[in-house]
Design a protein around this motif. Structure first.
Motif, PDB file in Angstrom:
ATOM      1  N   ALA A 136       0.847  -1.195   0.000  1.00 12.65           N
ATOM      2  CA  ALA A 136       0.000   0.000   0.000  1.00 12.65           C
ATOM      3  C   ALA A 136       0.882   1.244   0.000  1.00 12.65           C
ATOM      4  CB  ALA A 136      -0.903  -0.008   1.224  1.00 12.65           C
ATOM      5  N   PRO A 137       0.522   2.285  -0.747  1.00 14.07           N
ATOM      6  CA  PRO A 137       1.308   3.519  -0.739  1.00 14.07           C
ATOM      7  C   PRO A 137       1.438   4.078   0.673  1.00 14.07           C
ATOM      8  CG  PRO A 137      -0.342   3.557  -2.488  1.00 14.07           C
ATOM      9  CD  PRO A 137      -0.653   2.372  -1.635  1.00 14.07           C
ATOM     10  N   GLY A 138       2.573   4.723   0.951  1.00 18.30           N
ATOM     11  CA  GLY A 138       2.808   5.260   2.285  1.00 18.30           C
ATOM     12  C   GLY A 138       1.706   6.173   2.771  1.00 18.30           C
ATOM     13  N   LEU A 139       1.116   6.961   1.877  1.00 13.65           N
ATOM     14  CA  LEU A 139       0.063   7.885   2.273  1.00 13.65           C
ATOM     15  C   LEU A 139      -1.205   7.173   2.725  1.00 13.65           C
ATOM     16  CD1 LEU A 139       0.377  10.702  -0.427  1.00 13.65           C
ATOM     17  CD2 LEU A 139       0.909  10.870   2.015  1.00 13.65           C
ATOM     18  N   LEU A 140      -1.343   5.909   2.380  1.00 10.21           N
ATOM     19  CA  LEU A 140      -2.545   5.154   2.742  1.00 10.21           C
ATOM     20  C   LEU A 140      -2.305   4.157   3.872  1.00 10.21           C
ATOM     21  CD1 LEU A 140      -4.031   4.343  -0.797  1.00 10.21           C
ATOM     22  CD2 LEU A 140      -4.649   6.220   0.743  1.00 10.21           C
ATOM     23  N   GLN A 141      -1.098   4.108   4.404  1.00 11.58           N
ATOM     24  CA  GLN A 141      -0.763   3.082   5.381  1.00 11.58           C
ATOM     25  C   GLN A 141      -1.223   3.438   6.791  1.00 11.58           C
ATOM     26  OE1 GLN A 141       3.403   2.128   5.202  1.00 11.58           O
ATOM     27  NE2 GLN A 141       3.303   1.493   3.067  1.00 11.58           N
ATOM     28  N   THR A 142      -1.715   2.431   7.510  1.00  7.86           N
ATOM     29  CA  THR A 142      -1.977   2.594   8.934  1.00  7.86           C
ATOM     30  C   THR A 142      -0.651   2.565   9.680  1.00  7.86           C
ATOM     31  OG1 THR A 142      -2.144   0.221   9.374  1.00  7.86           O
ATOM     32  CG2 THR A 142      -4.176   1.357   8.721  1.00  7.86           C
ATOM     33  N   GLU A 143      -0.675   2.994  10.919  1.00 11.59           N
ATOM     34  CA  GLU A 143       0.549   2.991  11.724  1.00 11.59           C
ATOM     35  C   GLU A 143       1.107   1.579  11.866  1.00 11.59           C
ATOM     36  OE1 GLU A 143       2.020   4.206  16.268  1.00 11.59           O
ATOM     37  OE2 GLU A 143       0.106   4.933  15.479  1.00 11.59           O
ATOM     38  N   GLU A 144       0.230   0.601  12.122  1.00  6.86           N
ATOM     39  CA  GLU A 144       0.688  -0.778  12.331  1.00  6.86           C
ATOM     40  C   GLU A 144       1.255  -1.371  11.043  1.00  6.86           C
ATOM     41  OE1 GLU A 144      -2.313   0.396  13.023  1.00  6.86           O
ATOM     42  OE2 GLU A 144      -2.258   0.533  15.229  1.00  6.86           O
ATOM     43  N   TYR A 145       0.610  -1.103   9.942  1.00  7.72           N
ATOM     44  CA  TYR A 145       1.067  -1.602   8.645  1.00  7.72           C
ATOM     45  C   TYR A 145       2.427  -0.997   8.308  1.00  7.72           C
ATOM     46  CZ  TYR A 145       0.590  -2.804   3.616  1.00  7.72           C
ATOM     47  OH  TYR A 145       0.757  -3.292   2.334  1.00  7.72           O
ATOM     48  N   ALA A 146       2.556   0.314   8.497  1.00  4.38           N
ATOM     49  CA  ALA A 146       3.813   0.992   8.179  1.00  4.38           C
ATOM     50  C   ALA A 146       4.946   0.476   9.050  1.00  4.38           C
ATOM     51  CB  ALA A 146       3.650   2.503   8.361  1.00  4.38           C
ATOM     52  N   ARG A 147       4.691   0.299  10.343  1.00  3.18           N
ATOM     53  CA  ARG A 147       5.743  -0.212  11.230  1.00  3.18           C
ATOM     54  C   ARG A 147       6.197  -1.601  10.778  1.00  3.18           C
ATOM     55  NH1 ARG A 147       3.557   0.741  15.710  1.00  3.18           N
ATOM     56  NH2 ARG A 147       4.826   2.471  16.493  1.00  3.18           N
ATOM     57  N   THR A 148       5.258  -2.432  10.382  1.00  2.00           N
ATOM     58  CA  THR A 148       5.605  -3.773   9.910  1.00  2.00           C
ATOM     59  C   THR A 148       6.471  -3.699   8.658  1.00  2.00           C
ATOM     60  OG1 THR A 148       3.534  -4.674  10.792  1.00  2.00           O
ATOM     61  CG2 THR A 148       4.672  -5.974   9.122  1.00  2.00           C
ATOM     62  N   VAL A 149       6.110  -2.821   7.737  1.00  2.00           N
ATOM     63  CA  VAL A 149       6.880  -2.674   6.506  1.00  2.00           C
ATOM     64  C   VAL A 149       8.307  -2.226   6.813  1.00  2.00           C
ATOM     65  CG1 VAL A 149       7.110  -1.275   4.415  1.00  2.00           C
ATOM     66  CG2 VAL A 149       4.898  -2.257   5.008  1.00  2.00           C
ATOM     67  N   PHE A 150       8.463  -1.261   7.705  1.00  2.00           N
ATOM     68  CA  PHE A 150       9.799  -0.795   8.062  1.00  2.00           C
ATOM     69  C   PHE A 150      10.624  -1.922   8.691  1.00  2.00           C
ATOM     70  CE2 PHE A 150       8.022   3.691   8.266  1.00  2.00           C
ATOM     71  CZ  PHE A 150       8.731   4.116   7.155  1.00  2.00           C
ATOM     72  N   ARG A 151       9.987  -2.752   9.481  1.00  2.00           N
ATOM     73  CA  ARG A 151      10.716  -3.848  10.137  1.00  2.00           C
ATOM     74  C   ARG A 151      11.098  -4.941   9.153  1.00  2.00           C
ATOM     75  NH1 ARG A 151       7.327  -4.128  15.886  1.00  2.00           N
ATOM     76  NH2 ARG A 151       8.580  -2.513  16.927  1.00  2.00           N
TER      77      ARG A 151
END
Length: 298
Positions: A136-151
């Motif tokens: 999902a594009p960064g602008l559409l990511q939830t906090e939990e989704y974004a944290r998972t992607v970074f990890r």
């Protein structure tokens, strides 16, 4: 905008087909060390202002509502202070705008070096169009989704940097509340919707976020179905922007190798590609129905 998420990264077939000479323009740099120059400069000024005000670190921390260890990290240039803290610090320390003057540069320091110029332009966008094929594009990511992607990034990223980048990504989503409202559109591969990054609960939360955002009047979200036999975007993800002064800019990124395109012919090519993608994708109404269907099945 396709800020690197681990995300819109490497595209299948990238580099195949006709080769072009690299166009002049800003090629964004490599990953900086955590204590980047601007953060160290800000930290020194912050400490100087605090000492001049006659405050111990613990006293100052209590006045602004942060822990002593956090203030120490800001003063040592190890963490990026949020805008709210800079506003507070300048007022409490009677800094006369010295700290406020660095606010914009400090904010940019939250991002990887290769995304900073793009992030700055994004804040000026009156139109923003994103094609995403990995997550999902960064602008559409939830906090939990974004944290998972970074990890999931490789090589691994330190937790402190993850939290810094997470704060920056969520701050970018203020674009949805900006007035006047920019026109935002997204074309997302259907495979992205099926990819359960972070597990079922985080995946469902992300689908709900996409569904909610797609209902805004100034946002169009379209899904490129897996069954589509024609596809104009096989060369990879990209973002198109028009900023307030009328300039049109494209941003491409693969494996943290990023480029801003300002040359009109190149931008026009990607605009034509995006037009084809939108024509080939499902309509916004059909696309949100796909998201609802997945939520019902999952």
């Amino acid at each position: 905008m396709n800020e690197p998420t681990g995300l819109e990264g490497a595209a299948s077939g990238q580099g195949e087909g006709p080769q072009r000479e690299p166009e002049p323009g800003p090629v964004l740099g490599t990953e900086p060390e955590v204590g980047s120059a601007i953060l160290r400069v800000f930290g020194r000024q912050l400490k100087r202002c605090r000492v001049r005000a006659g405050l111990e670190r613990a006293e100052f921390a209590a006045m602004v509502g942060y822990s002593v260890s956090t203030i120490a990290a800001y003063e040592q240039g190890r963490r990026t202070p949020p805008p709210r803290f800079i506003d507070q610090a300048d007022e409490v320390l009677n800094a006369g705008g010295v700290l406020l003057e660095m606010k914009e540069e400090v904010a940019r320091a939250q991002y990887p070096a290769f995304f900073r110029d793009a992030a700055r332009l994004e804040t000026e966008a009156v139109e923003l169009h994103v094609y995403a094929n990995q997550a999902a594009p960064g602008l559409l990511q939830t906090e939990e989704y974004a944290r998972t992607v970074f990890r999931m990034w490789r090589p691994l990223v330190e937790e402190e940097i993850i939290e810094q980048r997470l704060t920056a990504r969520l701050a970018r989503q203020e674009i949805f509340a900006r007035r006047p409202r920019p026109h935002l559109s997204f074309v997302i591969e259907e495979a992205v919707l099926h990819r359960r990054i972070g597990g079922r609960q985080i995946w469902r939360g992300e689908l709900e976020q996409i569904l909610l955002t797609g209902q805004a009047r100034n946002v169009d979200i379209q899904v490129m179905p897996l069954s589509r036999g024609e596809h104009a975007g096989l060369a990879g993800p990209f973002t198109l922007m028009e900023v307030r002064d009328g300039r049109r800019i494209a941003y491409t990124e693969v494996q943290s190798d990023s480029r801003l395109h300002t040359e009109r012919n190149r931008v026009r090519e990607l605009e034509a590609t995006y037009g084809c993608l939108r024509a080939q994708a499902l309509t916004p109404q059909e696309s949100l129905a796909i998201v609802e269907k997945l939520l019902g099945e999952g």
